[in-house]
Design a protein around this motif. Structure first.
Motif, mmCIF file in Angstrom:
data_model
loop_
_atom_site.group_PDB
_atom_site.id
_atom_site.type_symbol
_atom_site.label_atom_id
_atom_site.label_comp_id
_atom_site.label_asym_id
_atom_site.label_seq_id
_atom_site.Cartn_x
_atom_site.Cartn_y
_atom_site.Cartn_z
ATOM 1 N N GLY A 112 -30.236 -13.111 -77.479
ATOM 2 C CA GLY A 112 -29.637 -11.848 -77.897
ATOM 3 C C GLY A 112 -30.455 -10.674 -77.426
ATOM 4 O O GLY A 112 -31.341 -10.805 -76.580
ATOM 5 N N GLY A 113 -30.116 -9.508 -77.974
ATOM 6 C CA GLY A 113 -30.831 -8.285 -77.616
ATOM 7 C C GLY A 113 -30.168 -7.518 -76.492
ATOM 8 O O GLY A 113 -30.655 -6.467 -76.079
ATOM 9 N N ALA A 114 -29.076 -8.052 -75.959
ATOM 10 C CA ALA A 114 -28.285 -7.393 -74.915
ATOM 11 C C ALA A 114 -26.920 -8.057 -74.903
ATOM 12 O O ALA A 114 -26.780 -9.189 -75.380
ATOM 13 N N PRO A 115 -25.905 -7.353 -74.347
ATOM 14 C CA PRO A 115 -24.585 -8.003 -74.261
ATOM 15 C C PRO A 115 -24.672 -9.201 -73.320
ATOM 16 O O PRO A 115 -25.085 -9.061 -72.173
ATOM 17 N N LEU A 116 -24.304 -10.356 -73.794
ATOM 18 C CA LEU A 116 -24.426 -11.579 -72.986
ATOM 19 C C LEU A 116 -23.158 -11.781 -72.155
ATOM 20 O O LEU A 116 -22.074 -11.355 -72.559
ATOM 21 N N THR A 117 -23.278 -12.442 -71.046
ATOM 22 C CA THR A 117 -22.097 -12.658 -70.200
ATOM 23 C C THR A 117 -21.167 -13.662 -70.875
ATOM 24 O O THR A 117 -21.574 -14.459 -71.714
ATOM 25 N N GLU A 118 -19.919 -13.578 -70.466
ATOM 26 C CA GLU A 118 -18.925 -14.481 -71.063
ATOM 27 C C GLU A 118 -18.841 -15.803 -70.324
ATOM 28 O O GLU A 118 -18.033 -16.664 -70.649
ATOM 29 N N ARG A 119 -19.673 -15.975 -69.333
ATOM 30 C CA ARG A 119 -19.602 -17.174 -68.492
ATOM 31 C C ARG A 119 -20.219 -18.375 -69.183
ATOM 32 O O ARG A 119 -21.295 -18.837 -68.826
ATOM 33 N N LEU A 120 -19.530 -18.878 -70.149
ATOM 34 C CA LEU A 120 -20.090 -19.973 -70.950
ATOM 35 C C LEU A 120 -19.986 -21.318 -70.244
ATOM 36 O O LEU A 120 -20.903 -22.106 -70.253
ATOM 37 N N GLY A 121 -18.860 -21.549 -69.602
ATOM 38 C CA GLY A 121 -18.643 -22.888 -69.039
ATOM 39 C C GLY A 121 -18.634 -22.928 -67.537
ATOM 40 O O GLY A 121 -17.868 -23.664 -66.935
ATOM 41 N N MET A 122 -19.481 -22.106 -66.895
ATOM 42 C CA MET A 122 -19.538 -22.144 -65.434
ATOM 43 C C MET A 122 -20.054 -23.503 -64.986
ATOM 44 O O MET A 122 -20.912 -24.093 -65.618
ATOM 45 N N TYR A 123 -19.511 -23.989 -63.895
ATOM 46 C CA TYR A 123 -20.023 -25.252 -63.397
ATOM 47 C C TYR A 123 -20.110 -25.246 -61.877
ATOM 48 O O TYR A 123 -19.491 -24.425 -61.216
ATOM 49 N N SER A 124 -20.904 -26.165 -61.365
ATOM 50 C CA SER A 124 -21.126 -26.230 -59.941
ATOM 51 C C SER A 124 -20.510 -27.499 -59.373
ATOM 52 O O SER A 124 -20.929 -28.603 -59.713
ATOM 53 N N GLU A 125 -19.525 -27.332 -58.514
ATOM 54 C CA GLU A 125 -18.906 -28.519 -57.911
ATOM 55 C C GLU A 125 -19.894 -29.216 -56.996
ATOM 56 O O GLU A 125 -19.879 -30.436 -56.868
ATOM 57 N N ALA A 126 -20.768 -28.435 -56.346
ATOM 58 C CA ALA A 126 -21.768 -29.034 -55.446
ATOM 59 C C ALA A 126 -22.663 -29.977 -56.233
ATOM 60 O O ALA A 126 -22.877 -31.122 -55.851
#
Ligand code: 5GP
Ligand code: ZN
Length: 134
Positions: A112-126
């Motif tokens: 916390g302490g700043a607005p966090l990104t909404e990218r919770l479930g990013m994944y890498s196909e590589a």
């Protein structure tokens, strides 16, 4: 069932619990420890861990059900103490290889302490392809 080992000599977090590796401790009681992450991903990044060595969320048993509740409650208390409760924060548990867990000792990330990104479930196909080959 064989008794679970309480500490693991090779584990970084067990060594922090034992005081062999220094850490900025935010909270400690008989069963848990909270300390600042060495490589913070947000202005506030605290790790909350059980003192006993449990590899991951997958490895808890029914016996640790209440402990998990207390670890989450501790995140709530720390969020209030660190003045991020009103602005909001995130509590995350990475589990296993594809879950992004690097340290194999169960831990909750309090961010916390700043607005966090909404990218919770990013994944890498590589990485998925590499993982499939392992
Ligand atoms: P994971 O990716 O396993 O969910 O997160 C492990 C976290 O532990 C990472 O954010 C990393 O920066 C943190 N970490 C790794 N080694 C140490 C250490 O020796 N001390 C502290 N305070 N944090 C650590
Ligand atoms: Zn450990």
């Amino acid at each position: 069932m064989a008794a679970k080992k309480k500490t693991n000599q090779d584990c970084i977090f067990c060594q922090i619990v034992a005081g062999k590796i220094p850490a900025s401790v935010r909270f400690e009681d008989e069963e848990m420890l909270a300390f600042d992450d060495i490589n913070p991903h947000a202005p506030i990044h605290v790790l909350v861990i059980p003192k006993k060595h449990i590899e991951s969320l997958t490895h808890i048993t029914k016996q640790e059900e209440a402990l998990m509740g207390r670890l989450i409650y501790r995140c709530r208390e720390l969020a209030r103490e660190l003045n991020i409760a009103d602005s909001g924060y995130r509590v995350t548990i990475n589990v296993g290889r594809w879950g992004g867990q690097i340290v194999p000792h169960l831990h909750l990330h309090l961010l916390g302490g700043a607005p966090l990104t909404e990218r919770l479930g990013m994944y890498s196909e590589a990485k998925m392809t590499i993982g499939a080959r392992e």
